[in-house]
Design an enzyme around this catalytic site. Structure first.
Site, PDB file in Angstrom:
ATOM      1  N   ASP A 178       1.232  -1.191  -0.308  1.00 34.31           N
ATOM      2  CA  ASP A 178       0.105   0.229   0.132  1.00 34.31           C
ATOM      3  C   ASP A 178       0.701   1.739  -0.461  1.00 34.31           C
ATOM      4  O   ASP A 178       1.096   1.430   1.054  1.00 34.31           O
ATOM      5  CB  ASP A 178      -1.271   0.350   1.224  1.00 34.31           C
ATOM      6  CG  ASP A 178      -1.816   1.451   1.718  1.00 34.31           C
ATOM      7  OD1 ASP A 178      -1.703   2.162   0.257  1.00 34.31           O
ATOM      8  OD2 ASP A 178      -2.030   1.473   2.754  1.00 34.31           O
ATOM      9  N   VAL A 179       0.899   1.637  -1.256  1.00 32.68           N
ATOM     10  CA  VAL A 179       1.622   3.140  -1.417  1.00 32.68           C
ATOM     11  C   VAL A 179       1.176   4.062  -1.279  1.00 32.68           C
ATOM     12  O   VAL A 179      -0.064   4.693  -1.855  1.00 32.68           O
ATOM     13  CB  VAL A 179       2.456   3.582  -2.941  1.00 32.68           C
ATOM     14  CG1 VAL A 179       3.251   4.404  -2.644  1.00 32.68           C
ATOM     15  CG2 VAL A 179       3.259   1.783  -3.033  1.00 32.68           C
ATOM     16  N   GLY A 180       1.416   5.100   0.108  1.00 33.30           N
ATOM     17  CA  GLY A 180       0.975   6.163   0.486  1.00 33.30           C
ATOM     18  C   GLY A 180       1.976   7.275   0.388  1.00 33.30           C
ATOM     19  O   GLY A 180       2.960   7.617  -0.504  1.00 33.30           O
ATOM     20  N   ASN A 181       1.415   8.234   0.921  1.00 33.80           N
ATOM     21  CA  ASN A 181       1.758   9.716   0.595  1.00 33.80           C
ATOM     22  C   ASN A 181       3.117   9.996   1.148  1.00 33.80           C
ATOM     23  O   ASN A 181       3.931  10.023   0.963  1.00 33.80           O
ATOM     24  CB  ASN A 181       0.825  10.737   0.553  1.00 33.80           C
ATOM     25  CG  ASN A 181      -0.418  11.431  -0.363  1.00 33.80           C
ATOM     26  OD1 ASN A 181       0.618  11.736  -1.833  1.00 33.80           O
ATOM     27  ND2 ASN A 181      -1.302  10.472  -0.006  1.00 33.80           N
ATOM     28  N   TYR A 208     -19.974   6.805  -8.030  1.00 35.38           N
ATOM     29  CA  TYR A 208     -19.140   7.478  -8.406  1.00 35.38           C
ATOM     30  C   TYR A 208     -19.403   8.633  -9.842  1.00 35.38           C
ATOM     31  O   TYR A 208     -19.290   7.467 -10.563  1.00 35.38           O
ATOM     32  CB  TYR A 208     -17.695   7.249  -8.143  1.00 35.38           C
ATOM     33  CG  TYR A 208     -17.357   8.122  -7.397  1.00 35.38           C
ATOM     34  CD1 TYR A 208     -17.803   8.683  -6.050  1.00 35.38           C
ATOM     35  CD2 TYR A 208     -16.127   8.504  -7.435  1.00 35.38           C
ATOM     36  CE1 TYR A 208     -17.132   8.970  -4.900  1.00 35.38           C
ATOM     37  CE2 TYR A 208     -15.655  10.158  -7.047  1.00 35.38           C
ATOM     38  CZ  TYR A 208     -15.420  10.473  -5.718  1.00 35.38           C
ATOM     39  OH  TYR A 208     -15.342  10.854  -5.061  1.00 35.38           O
ATOM     40  N   GLY A 224      -9.402   6.783  -5.035  1.00 38.34           N
ATOM     41  CA  GLY A 224      -8.285   6.543  -4.936  1.00 38.34           C
ATOM     42  C   GLY A 224      -8.157   4.893  -4.874  1.00 38.34           C
ATOM     43  O   GLY A 224      -9.047   4.288  -4.173  1.00 38.34           O
ATOM     44  N   ASP A 249      -6.573   3.065  -2.759  1.00 38.53           N
ATOM     45  CA  ASP A 249      -6.285   3.246  -1.338  1.00 38.53           C
ATOM     46  C   ASP A 249      -7.925   3.137  -0.565  1.00 38.53           C
ATOM     47  O   ASP A 249      -8.370   1.758   0.261  1.00 38.53           O
ATOM     48  CB  ASP A 249      -5.600   4.075  -0.500  1.00 38.53           C
ATOM     49  CG  ASP A 249      -6.147   5.570  -0.419  1.00 38.53           C
ATOM     50  OD1 ASP A 249      -6.180   5.683  -1.592  1.00 38.53           O
ATOM     51  OD2 ASP A 249      -6.291   5.823   0.538  1.00 38.53           O
ATOM     52  N   ASP A 290     -10.736   6.650   7.355  1.00 40.12           N
ATOM     53  CA  ASP A 290      -8.766   5.661   6.815  1.00 40.12           C
ATOM     54  C   ASP A 290      -8.588   7.431   7.238  1.00 40.12           C
ATOM     55  O   ASP A 290      -8.507   8.811   6.772  1.00 40.12           O
ATOM     56  CB  ASP A 290      -8.482   5.777   5.630  1.00 40.12           C
ATOM     57  CG  ASP A 290      -6.770   5.203   5.362  1.00 40.12           C
ATOM     58  OD1 ASP A 290      -6.220   4.891   6.518  1.00 40.12           O
ATOM     59  OD2 ASP A 290      -7.043   4.403   4.179  1.00 40.12           O
ATOM     60  N   THR A 324      -2.487  10.377   5.668  1.00 43.45           N
ATOM     61  CA  THR A 324      -2.594  11.669   5.331  1.00 43.45           C
ATOM     62  C   THR A 324      -3.240  12.497   4.913  1.00 43.45           C
ATOM     63  O   THR A 324      -3.191  13.643   5.876  1.00 43.45           O
ATOM     64  CB  THR A 324      -1.470  11.810   4.506  1.00 43.45           C
ATOM     65  OG1 THR A 324      -0.218  11.345   4.000  1.00 43.45           O
ATOM     66  CG2 THR A 324      -0.853  13.652   3.734  1.00 43.45           C
TER      67      THR A 324
END
Length: 255
Positions: free
Chosen positions: A6-9, A100, A107, A109, A130, A133
């Site tokens: 899981d690549v987050g900011n 949507y 996103g 995530d 969640d 960031t």
């Protein structure tokens, strides 16, 4: 075994699964300038130091909100694991009905968290909070409809904004203060951030219950790095730190 990423900011969180059981998690700072070699060596080393053989990894799944990292991450998986990773993105099977206006804006995530939550609670209305960031709230109905939600600045962003946007306020530790009425500048900032964030989440969840779920109380799940500091506040029905990673695992099973 399955490796999920899981690549987050701010940070990249990884989880190793044996079927549906998570064996362990580890993380590194997200760096948009990381090379494939740096990523691959780190992943292999983390597995080795925790007693696992990278050769046992049969599949790799990723979700990323930092597109500039994706090429190096893909190359690292190919070079160091002989695997082509599955990225959660438009076109893959999710098991969700995306209500949507433009599903491509969602996103990865958020999609992963929704998949993980629906896997655990397939017949419940859900709110996922969640706290990373950014603080995001997403709504999923008992019919597996992803409705959208709300996005707020995360706690770290708020601390930095106060420190950088004022002459005399300084960064503070993100923690629950002892008093709601801070008697120092540090405690006042902490009280505003902590109780203000909690109040925002409670109000949004109340409005969701009233206006979206027609009075039926949703099951509220907390996840993300800052969720745990609210564990005794009564905001969440459950805190699931590995929710996004579990959703990535679900995506690998569906695809």
């Amino acid at each position: 075994m399955i490796l999920t990423i899981d690549v987050g900011n701010s940070s990249t969180v990884c989880g190793l699964f044996d079927k549906e059981k998570i064996l362990f998690q580890f993380r590194m700072m997200t760096n948009i300038n990381s090379s494939s070699d740096e990523i691959g060596v780190f992943l292999r080393s983390a597995l080795r130091e925790n007693g696992y053989d990278w050769r046992q990894i049969k599949r790799i799944g990723c979700c990323s909100v930092v597109p500039s990292v994706n090429y190096s991450l893909t190359s690292a998986c190919a070079k160091y694991f002989n695997q082509e990773p599955l990225f959660i993105q438009a076109g893959i099977k999710t098991g969700l009905k995306l209500r949507y206006s433009n599903p491509k804006e969602i996103g990865s995530d958020l999609i992963a968290a929704a998949m993980g939550a629906v896997d655990l609670y397939p017949e419940r209305n859900l709110v996922i909070v969640d706290m990373g960031t950014a603080t995001t709230l997403e709504l999923i109905t008992k019919d597996k409809e992803f409705l959208g939600g709300s996005i707020m600045p995360g706690l770290k962003i708020s601390v930095d904004a106060l420190a950088n946007g004022t002459a005399k306020l300084v960064p503070v530790e993100i923690a629950r203060p002892e008093n709601i009425c801070g008697n120092s500048t540090k405690e006042a900032i902490q009280a505003g951030l902590y109780f203000g964030t909690a109040g925002s989440i409670k109000e949004l969840c109340y409005l969701y219950q009233k206006n979206v779920f027609h009075g039926e109380k949703p099951y509220i799940i907390g996840t993300g790095g800052f969720a745990r500091i609210f564990s005794n506040y009564g905001l969440f029905d459950e805190i699931i730190p590995e929710l996004v990673l579990s959703g990535v695992r679900c995506a690998l099973q569906l695809n």
